[in-house]
Design an enzyme around this catalytic site. Structure first.
Site, PDB file in Angstrom:
ATOM      1  N   THR A  61       1.048 -22.537 -48.045  1.00 33.55           N
ATOM      2  CA  THR A  61      -0.112 -21.667 -47.917  1.00 33.55           C
ATOM      3  C   THR A  61       0.284 -20.216 -48.067  1.00 33.55           C
ATOM      4  O   THR A  61       1.460 -19.880 -48.105  1.00 33.55           O
ATOM      5  CB  THR A  61      -0.831 -21.875 -46.569  1.00 33.55           C
ATOM      6  OG1 THR A  61      -2.154 -21.419 -46.691  1.00 33.55           O
ATOM      7  CG2 THR A  61      -0.138 -21.153 -45.451  1.00 33.55           C
ATOM      8  N   SER A  90       4.249 -19.582 -47.938  1.00 33.51           N
ATOM      9  CA  SER A  90       5.091 -19.635 -49.131  1.00 33.51           C
ATOM     10  C   SER A  90       4.784 -18.529 -50.127  1.00 33.51           C
ATOM     11  O   SER A  90       5.679 -18.039 -50.811  1.00 33.51           O
ATOM     12  CB  SER A  90       4.966 -20.997 -49.807  1.00 33.51           C
ATOM     13  OG  SER A  90       3.616 -21.239 -50.134  1.00 33.51           O
ATOM     14  N   LYS A 148      -8.023 -21.826 -43.022  1.00 32.31           N
ATOM     15  CA  LYS A 148      -6.821 -21.495 -42.252  1.00 32.31           C
ATOM     16  C   LYS A 148      -6.975 -20.185 -41.488  1.00 32.31           C
ATOM     17  O   LYS A 148      -6.010 -19.647 -40.977  1.00 32.31           O
ATOM     18  CB  LYS A 148      -5.623 -21.416 -43.194  1.00 32.31           C
ATOM     19  CG  LYS A 148      -5.402 -22.710 -43.962  1.00 32.31           C
ATOM     20  CD  LYS A 148      -4.398 -22.525 -45.056  1.00 32.31           C
ATOM     21  CE  LYS A 148      -4.394 -23.750 -45.960  1.00 32.31           C
ATOM     22  NZ  LYS A 148      -3.542 -23.544 -47.117  1.00 32.31           N
TER      23      LYS A 148
END
Length: 178
Positions: free
Chosen positions: A6, A129, A38
């Site tokens: 993510t 990431s 998220k």
């Protein structure tokens, strides 16, 4: 801890805080979902929190953080520090694999399971990431454009999605402040 899967980016600019994330959920090298949420508003919309890493672990941490916010009467700094202490010392919490990015109207933090509480000087936080790609883009957009905090988050996340295979363009951004 290397969190893949993510990108979460937050910024505070001109009295407005924005925190956004992509929607991709991966399992290994397979995309399992494209539109996951998220990002969460907490404390009656006064704090925004985003997570990277294991979803179940992140929800556990979000619940703990919300408890800390209530326990310390909305003092974000104190709640963040106390969460990090618990996360590092509690036998159960120590095993959780996630990171949190937290913004309020005037504070921005990254909290990790190793007990790190990072409050960047430029009020830009990035995890996941694609976090460093989004961070680099946000720094340049903040410095060289007149975009709002929300626009900077959206554009920087698009840059990350173009580069990071664990990030997509199904972006959600929450804003607080002006």
């Amino acid at each position: 801890m290397k969190i893949r899967s993510t990108t979460i980016l937050g910024i505070i600019k001109d009295g407005q805080a924005a925190l956004g994330g992509d929607g991709q959920v991966t399992l290994g090298n397979t995309v399992m979902k494209h539109n996951s949420m998220k990002i969460r508003k907490l404390l009656n919309g006064k704090v925004i929190c985003g997570f990277a890493g294991s979803t179940a672990d992140a929800f556990t941490l979000l619940a703990r953080f919300e408890e800390k916010l209530e326990q310390y009467s909305g003092n974000v700094y104190r709640a963040v520090v106390e969460l990090a202490k618990d996360w590092r010392t509690d036998k159960y919490l120590r095993k959780l694999e996630a990171m949190l990015a937290i913004v309020s109207e005037d504070k921005a933090f990254i909290v990790s399971g190793t007990g790190d509480v990072i409050e960047p000087e430029d009020n830009i936080v990035a995890i996941g990431s694609g976090g460093m790609y989004a961070l680099a883009a946000a720094k340049m957009l903040k410095k060289y454009s007149n975009l709002s905090s929300k626009e900077i988050v959206e554009e920087a996340l698009k840059v990350a999605a173009d580069i990071c295979i664990y990030t997509n363009e199904k972006i959600t951004v929450e804003v607080i402040g002006k």
